[in-house]
Design a protein around this motif. Structure first.
Motif, short mmCIF file in Angstrom:
data_model
loop_
_atom_site.label_atom_id
_atom_site.label_comp_id
_atom_site.label_asym_id
_atom_site.label_seq_id
_atom_site.Cartn_x
_atom_site.Cartn_y
_atom_site.Cartn_z
N TRP A 198 13.14 5.35 -5.06
CA TRP A 198 12.70 5.33 -3.66
C TRP A 198 13.89 5.49 -2.73
CZ3 TRP A 198 9.17 0.94 -1.28
CH2 TRP A 198 8.58 1.45 -0.11
N THR B 82 7.80 -5.04 1.64
CA THR B 82 6.85 -4.03 1.16
C THR B 82 6.56 -4.15 -0.33
OG1 THR B 82 7.66 -2.55 2.84
CG2 THR B 82 6.37 -1.57 1.11
N ASN C 33 10.96 0.40 7.17
CA ASN C 33 9.71 0.36 6.43
C ASN C 33 9.83 0.89 5.02
OD1 ASN C 33 8.05 -0.80 8.30
ND2 ASN C 33 7.68 1.12 9.37
N PHE D 254 11.93 2.12 -9.95
CA PHE D 254 11.17 2.58 -8.79
C PHE D 254 12.00 2.40 -7.52
CE2 PHE D 254 8.57 0.97 -5.26
CZ PHE D 254 7.90 2.13 -4.92
N ALA E 84 -5.72 -8.04 -6.72
CA ALA E 84 -6.88 -7.17 -6.91
C ALA E 84 -7.31 -7.18 -8.37
CB ALA E 84 -6.55 -5.76 -6.46
N THR E 85 -6.31 -7.11 -9.28
CA THR E 85 -6.62 -7.10 -10.70
C THR E 85 -7.31 -8.39 -11.12
OG1 THR E 85 -4.61 -5.81 -10.96
CG2 THR E 85 -5.57 -6.70 -12.95
N PHE F 183 9.12 -2.06 -10.32
CA PHE F 183 10.33 -2.35 -11.10
C PHE F 183 11.57 -1.66 -10.51
CE2 PHE F 183 6.62 -2.57 -13.84
CZ PHE F 183 6.69 -3.92 -14.18
N ALA G 221 9.96 4.89 -13.21
CA ALA G 221 9.90 4.68 -11.76
C ALA G 221 8.52 4.21 -11.29
CB ALA G 221 10.33 5.93 -11.00
N SER G 222 7.90 3.31 -12.07
CA SER G 222 6.64 2.74 -11.63
C SER G 222 6.91 1.50 -10.79
CB SER G 222 5.79 2.34 -12.84
OG SER G 222 5.51 3.47 -13.61
N PRO G 223 6.18 1.34 -9.68
CA PRO G 223 6.37 0.14 -8.88
C PRO G 223 5.86 -1.08 -9.65
CG PRO G 223 4.54 1.45 -8.03
CD PRO G 223 5.16 2.23 -9.14
N THR H 239 4.87 -7.39 -1.39
CA THR H 239 3.47 -7.39 -0.94
C THR H 239 2.62 -6.54 -1.86
OG1 THR H 239 4.39 -7.34 1.26
CG2 THR H 239 2.02 -7.18 1.10
N ALA H 240 3.11 -5.34 -2.15
CA ALA H 240 2.34 -4.46 -3.03
C ALA H 240 2.11 -5.14 -4.37
CB ALA H 240 3.09 -3.15 -3.23
N LEU I 231 -0.43 -7.89 -3.99
CA LEU I 231 -1.73 -7.30 -3.70
C LEU I 231 -2.40 -6.74 -4.95
CD1 LEU I 231 -3.31 -6.68 -1.09
CD2 LEU I 231 -2.45 -4.38 -1.29
N ILE I 232 -1.62 -5.98 -5.73
CA ILE I 232 -2.19 -5.36 -6.93
C ILE I 232 -2.55 -6.43 -7.94
CG2 ILE I 232 -1.59 -3.89 -8.87
CD1 ILE I 232 0.09 -2.33 -6.72
#
Lengths: 308, 622
Positions: free
Chosen positions: B384, B503, B496, B380, B514-515, B377, B373-375, B506-507, B510-511
Motif C-alpha cells: 500500500w 484504517t 487516509n 499489504f 462480520a465473520t 498483514f 499482500a492480503s490485508p 478498523t477494517a 470490521l471483517i
C-alpha cells in the motif's frame, strides 16, 4: 450511519439482481425463466440443508465461507452507494484497500476449491488466476485514470472527479467506462468469458470452486458472489455514472440517491443479461487477448489524462 | 552436545536482541561513531563502527530475523543430529550475523569490505553445509563466483573514491562525493550498482539466488533472503542517496527499469517453480525488484529536486524492506519445517499438510497471506505504501514524461502483485490442501516446538506490523529527517492512506465482526451443522491423489499465455555468451603453453627484461 444502510441495501438487493439477470436472459432466449426471487429462495433452502464435506477437506473449507463473506462486506463498506461523504466505517475508502479485500476474497475462494482436491477446482483456479493477472491492473489503472487528475485514490474523491470528468474530459470517461465494464464481465463470471449456468469442465471458471460445497456453506458462498457482483456494478457507477449520489443527508436527497441507484442497477443488469443472451462462450485462451485490449483502453484513458 | 547447541543458539538470540536495541536507538535519530580500533598503529587501517538512522531499520531487521532464526535453529538442528560437526552450524550462524552487523555499522572502507567479505565467505560456507548431496557444491560455487564479481566492482568504486578524496572514511565521502566530476560520479555509480545488485539479486545478476537458497539449511536461507540481500540495498542507498544525493536523472531511471523488470520476471518465475524454497528465492528477487523500483523513483525525484516525493518513495522502499525481511525470514522457516517433516519441498510431492500438521500450516498460511499482500498483514502495508508513493508521483507528473514512467511503474507493481498471489496460492493450495501425493507427505507430523514458536512469532510480527504500520512508518519517517541534508515529507496528503493509524485496524475489526456475526446468526437460526464427509466427486471413478492438479498444472496457463516469461533470457543472452567467450580466450592462450622448457625460459627472460624497462622508465618519471 449511512454506511450501514448502504451495506444493508446492497445485501438485500444482491440476490435479486442475480435473479433478475437470469430471468431477463431467459426471456431474451425465448424461455419463461425462473422468478427473479429464486436466488433468495435458494439461499433459504440451502441454509436449512445438511452440509456434505469432502473427506480431504481441512479447516479451510469451514472457515472460507464465513471469511469470504466478511471480506466482501468489508469491501462494501469502502464504497459510496448513496452518499459521497467519506464513509465512517472505513475512513479512507481507498481503492487499494477495496481491491485488496476483493483480491483476498478471491484467493480464499480458490483455496476452498483446492481444499477438496477436486481436479475441476484446479482447472478453474488456473484459469481464474490467468484472468486476474490482467483484471487487476486494468481496474486499478482505469480508476486511477478517473481519479488522478483530481489527486484522488479513494472513492469519495473519484466520485467528485467523475462528476467533473463527464463534462470536461469525455475521452477519459468513456475509455474508463469500457475498460471497467469489460473487466466486470470477467470478474462476475459472465458470458462470453465464463458460463454461470453450466457445470462442464470446458466452460467452468468461478463455478468450479463451489462444486464441493453444500448446505449453509454453499449459501454463504453464493451470497458473497452475488454481493461481489453488485459491488462491481457500484464501482462502475462511482467511476463513470456518479449521478444522484449526493453529500446531503436529508430525506429528499436520500430518496433521490436510492431511486437513482435502483435505476442504474436495473440498466447495468439488463445490459449484462443482453450480453449473456447474444454472446457464445469464448475459448479460455482467447480471454487474455480480450483483457489485454481492456488494459490498453485503461492505459489510453490514463494517457488521455496526461495529454488533455 | 545438545546443551552446547542450545547454549550457542541462546547466545545468538541474546546478541540479536542487543542488535535490535542498537537499531532502535539509531531510529531515534542517534548518529555517532562509537568504536574505533587501529589494526596497525599509525596506519589508515582502522575498524570504525558508527550508528546512523538509515542503518537503524536494517539493524532492527537483522536483530529480529536473527532472534527468530536462533530459536528456530534449536529444533531444526535435529535434522543435522547425525553430523559430528553440527555445532559448526550454530557458530556459523553467529558469525554470519556478526559479519552482517559489521557491514551495517561500518564507517570506513576497510571495515566495510572486511565485514562484506566475511559475510560472503561465511554465507558461502553455510550454503554448502550439505556439500555431500550431489549438485550442492556446484550451486554453492556459482554463488561464490557471483559474489566475488560483485565485491570486485565494489572495490573499484571505493578505490576511485579514494583516488579523488584521499580518504577511506565514509564521512569524507558523504561530504565531498557530490563535488566530484560528473563522469567520475557515474563510473562510481555504475560500479556500485553492479556490485550491490549482484548481492541484492537484481536481474540479470540474480542467477546465484535461486541456486543457493534451496540448498542451504533453512534458517541460513532465512537470514540470507531476509537480511543479507538487504545489506546490499543498505550499501546502495548509502552510496547513491547519502553520498551523491540521488545523482543524475538517468541513474534513477536505470535503477527503476532494472527493478521493474526484475520484479515482473521473477514473480512469473516464482509462479512457475515447483520447489517451495526455490519459489521463495524467486519471490525475494521480485521483492528486491519492487524495492529497487521505488528506490529508482526516489532517485529520480531527488534529482528533480522534488524532495517530499523522493522521501515518500524512499520510505515506501524501506517499509517494504522491513516487511519483506520479516515475512520472508519466517516463510523460509516454514519451508524448512516442511523439509523437516517430509524431506521434500517439491509441490508435486506434497499435499494434505493442512490436516497432518495443522499448527504449522496455519502459521504458514498467515505468512503466505502477508506475502500475497492480503490485508491486514505486513506485506499489504508495504505494498500500500509503494502504491501510495507511485500514484502520488504519477499524479504529480501527470502531464510530463515522468508521469508515464510512474504509470509504467504502477503497472509493474500490479502485475507483480497478481503474479505473487498466484505463487502464494500455488504453494498453499497444492502443498497443504487436497490429498497427500506421496507417502512422505501422508506421514508428516508436527515439527518440534521451538520451530513452531519461531514460525508463530514471525506470523504475529507480520500481523502487528500490518496493524500498527502507521506508527512504524511515522517512526521511520522521523528518523530519516535530515537524510542527505533534506527534510522528511509532511504526510498530510496521506492521512487516509497507509499512514492512517485507524484504517487497517478498523477494517480488521470490521471483517472479523462480520465473520463472527454471520456465524452466530446462522448458528442461532439453524442450529449446529450436521456434517457428513464423503469422498470428493470424481465423476464416478475411483479416486487417486494424482487426479488432483499438480504444481506444474496450476501454472500451465501462465506458460501458455505468455511463453516469453518462460524463456531463460539472462542465461541465453548473457551467461552463455560470456562463458563461451572465456573458453574461447582460454583456448587461444593455450597455444603459448607448448610444454617445452626452453620456451618457458624465453618467457621468463622476456618478462624480466620488460620489468626492468618498466622500472627504469617509472624511476625516470619520478
Amino acid at each position: 450511519m449511512i454506511s450501514v444502510w448502504q451495506v444493508l441495501l446492497l445485501m438485500v438487493m444482491a440476490p435479486f439482481v442475480q435473479g433478475y439477470v437470469q430471468w431477463l436472459k431467459a426471456r431474451i432466449q425465448g424461455r419463461i425463466g425462473p422468478s427473479p426471487l429464486k436466488p433468495w429462495r435458494d439461499l433459504r433452502k440451502q441454509l436449512a440443508k445438511e452440509v456434505v464435506l469432502s473427506n480431504a477437506a481441512s479447516w479451510v473449507s469451514r472457515l472460507v465461507p464465513y471469511l469470504s463473506l466478511g471480506l466482501v462486506l468489508g469491501a462494501a463498506a469502502c464504497l459510496p452507494v448513496l452518499s459521497g461523504l467519506p464513509g465512517p466505517l472505513l475512513g479512507s475508502g481507498s481503492i487499494f484497500l477495496f481491491l485488496s479485500l476483493l483480491a483476498f476474497s478471491r484467493l480464499s475462494l480458490l483455496l476452498l476449491g483446492l481444499d477438496s482436491g477436486s481436479a475441476f477446482a484446479g482447472m478453474g483456479a488456473g484459469r481464474d488466476l490467468l484472468f486476474s493477472l490482467l483484471v487487476e491492473p486494468t481496474i486499478f489503472i482505469s480508476l486511477l485514470a478517473v481519479g488522478l487528475p483530481a489527486d484522488a485514490t479513494a472513492f469519495p474523491g473519484i466520485l467528485r472527479a467523475a462528476a467533473a470528468n463527464t463534462s470536461q474530459n469525455p475521452a477519459v470517461a468513456s475509455l474508463a467506462l469500457v475498460a471497467i465494464a469489460g473487466v466486470i464481465l470477467v470478474e462476475t463470471g459472465r458470458l462470453p468469458v465464463d458460463n454461470p449456468d453450466t457445470h462442464l469442465e470446458l466452460t467452468m471458471v468461478h463455478e468450479s470452486f463451489l462444486l464441493e460445497s453444500s448446505g449453509r456453506y454453499l449459501a454463504l458462498l453464493s451470497f458473497s458472489a452475488q454481493l461481489r457482483q453488485l459491488l462491481w456494478y457500484t464501482v462502475l457507477f462511482a467511476a463513470c455514472f456518479p449521478w444522484g449520489i449526493n453529500e446531503s443527508s436529508t430525506g429528499a436527497g436520500f430518496a433521490i440517491a436510492i431511486l437513482s441507484f435502483l435505476i442504474k442497477v436495473l440498466f447495468a443488469s439488463s445490459a449484462v443479461a443482453v450480453i449473456e443472451g447474444v454472446f457464445a462462450k469464448w475459448r479460455v485462451f482467447a480471454v487474455p487477448r480480450y483483457l489485454t485490449f481492456m488494459l490498453a483502453l485503461a492505459v489510453a484513458a490514463m494517457l488521455a489524462d496526461a495529454i488533455l | 552436545m545438545k546443551a552446547m547447541h542450545v547454549l550457542a543458539s541462546t547466545l545468538t538470540a541474546l546478541l540479536c536482541a542487543a542488535i535490535t536495541a542498537l537499531g532502535w536507538t539509531a531510529l531515534q535519530g542517534v548518529s555517532e561513531v562509537f568504536w574505533t580500533y587501529h589494526v596497525i598503529p599509525n596506519s589508515p587501517l582502522l575498524i570504525v563502527f558508527r550508528i546512523q538512522p538509515l542503518a537503524g531499520l536494517f539493524l532492527c531487521l537483522l536483530g529480529v530475523s536473527g532472534v527468530l532464526s536462533a530459536i528456530y535453529g534449536i529444533g531444526y538442528h535435529n535434522e543435522y543430529r547425525t553430523r559430528r560437526y553440527g555445532i559448526l552450524l550454530d557458530l556459523g550462524i553467529l558469525l554470519f550475523i556478526v559479519a552482517m552487523a559489521a557491514v551495517l555499522l561500518a564507517a570506513d572502507v576497510f571495515t566495510f569490505m572486511l565485514g562484506w567479505e566475511a559475510m560472503s565467505v561465511i554465507s558461502f560456507l553455510l550454503v554448502i553445509y550439505d556439500h555431500r548431496k550431489p549438485g550442492n557444491l556446484q550451486s554453492g560455487l556459482v554463488y561464490a563466483i557471483m559474489t566475488q564479481i560483485g565485491s570486485a566492482f565494489l572495490l573499484v568504486a571505493f578505490l576511485v573514491l579514494y583516488a579523488y578524496t584521499r580518504s577511506l572514511n565514509f564521512a569524507t565521502f558523504a561530504a565531498v562525493a557530490h563535488t566530484l566530476p560528473p563522469d567520475v560520479q557515474s563510473v562510481i555509480f555504475l560500479c556500485a550498482l553492479i556490485g550491490f545488485s549482484t548481492k541484492a539479486g537484481i536481474m540479470p545478476l540474480h542467477v546465484w539466488l535461486p541456486r543457493a537458497h534451496p540448498i542451504a539449511p533453512s534458517h541460513v536461507s532465512s537470514l540470507m533472503s531476509g537480511v543479507m540481500i538487504k545489506t546490499a540495498l543498505f550499501g546502495f542507498l548509502t552510496v547513491v542517496i547519502l553520498w551523491f544525493g540521488g545523482g543524475a536523472t538517468w541513474w534513477g531511471l536505470t535503477v527503476a527499469c532494472l527493478g521493474g523488470v526484475s520484479a515482473i520476471t521473477a514473480a512469473a518465475l516464482a509462479a512457475r517453480a515447483t520447489g517451495i524454497k526455490q519459489i521463495l528465492a524467486y519471490s525475494s528477487i521480485d521483492n528486491m525488484g519492487l524495492i529497487f523500483l521505488c528506490t529508482g523513483v526516489a532517485m529520480i525525484e531527488f534529482s528533480m529536486r522534488d524532495t517530499p516525493l523522493a522521501m515518500l518513495a524512499l520510505l515506501a522502499a524501506l517499509w517494504q524492506t522491513w516487511n519483506h525481511g520479516l515475512f520472508k525470514t519466517a516463510l523460509f522457516h516454514g519451508a524448512g519445517a516442511i523439509l523437516y517433516a517430509t524431506h521434500t519441498d517439491s509441490l508435486n510431492r506434497l499435499g494434505g499438510l493442512a490436516r497432518s500438521m495443522p499448527k504449522t500450516s496455519i502459521a504458514f498460511s498467515i505468512l503466505l497471506l502477508s506475502w500475497s499482500a492480503s490485508p491486514p498483514f505486513g506485506g499489504f502495508s508495504g505494498e500500500w505504501m509503494m502504491f501510495t508513493a507511485l500514484s502520488t508521483a504519477a499524479e504529480h507528473h501527470l502531464h510530463g514524461p515522468m508521469g508515464i514512467l510512474d504509470v509504467i511503474a504502477l503497472l509493474a507493481l500490479f502485475f507483480t502483485a497478481a503474479l505473487t498471489a498466484w505463487a502464494a496460492l500455488r504453494v498453499y493450495g497444492i502443498g497443504f490442501l487436497g490429498q497427500p501425493r506421496t507417502v512422505a507427505a501422508r506421514d508428516a507430523r508436527e515439527v518440534p516446538r521451538t520451530m513452531r514458536i519461531a514460525l508463530w512469532m514471525g506470523a504475529t510480527l507480520t500481523l502487528v506490523s500490518g496493524l500498527a504500520g502507521a506508527f512504524l512508518i511515522a517512526r521511520l519517517a522521523k528518523a530519516l529527517t535530515g537524510i542527505a541534508g533534506r527534510v522528511a515529507p509532511v504526510p498530510s496528503a496521506l492521512a487516509n492512506g497507509p499512514l492512517s493509524p485507524v484504517t487497517v485496524p478498523t477494517a480488521f475489526v470490521l471483517i472479523f465482526a462480520a465473520t463472527v456475526t454471520a456465524w452466530t446468526l446462522i448458528r442461532l437460526a439453524q442450529g449446529k451443522t450436521s456434517t457428513r464427509t464423503v469422498p470428493t466427486w470424481t465423476c464416478g471413478g475411483e479416486r487417486t491423489p494424482s487426479m488432483q492438479y499438480s504444481g506444474n498444472g496450476l501454472s500451465q496457463p501462465l506458460e501458455r499465455a505468455w511463453p516469453l516469461l518462460a524463456t531463460p533470457l539472462a542465461t541465453q543472452w548473457l551467461y552463455r555468451p560470456a562463458y563461451a567467450w572465456v573458453l574461447r580466450t582460454a583456448t587461444r592462450f593455450r597455444k603459448i603453453q607448448s610444454g617445452n622448457v626452453r620456451s618457458y625460459l624465453v618467457y621468463l627472460f622476456a618478462t624480466i627484461v620488460l620489468l626492468l624497462i618498466v622500472a627504469r622508465v617509472g624511476g625516470g618519471v619520478r
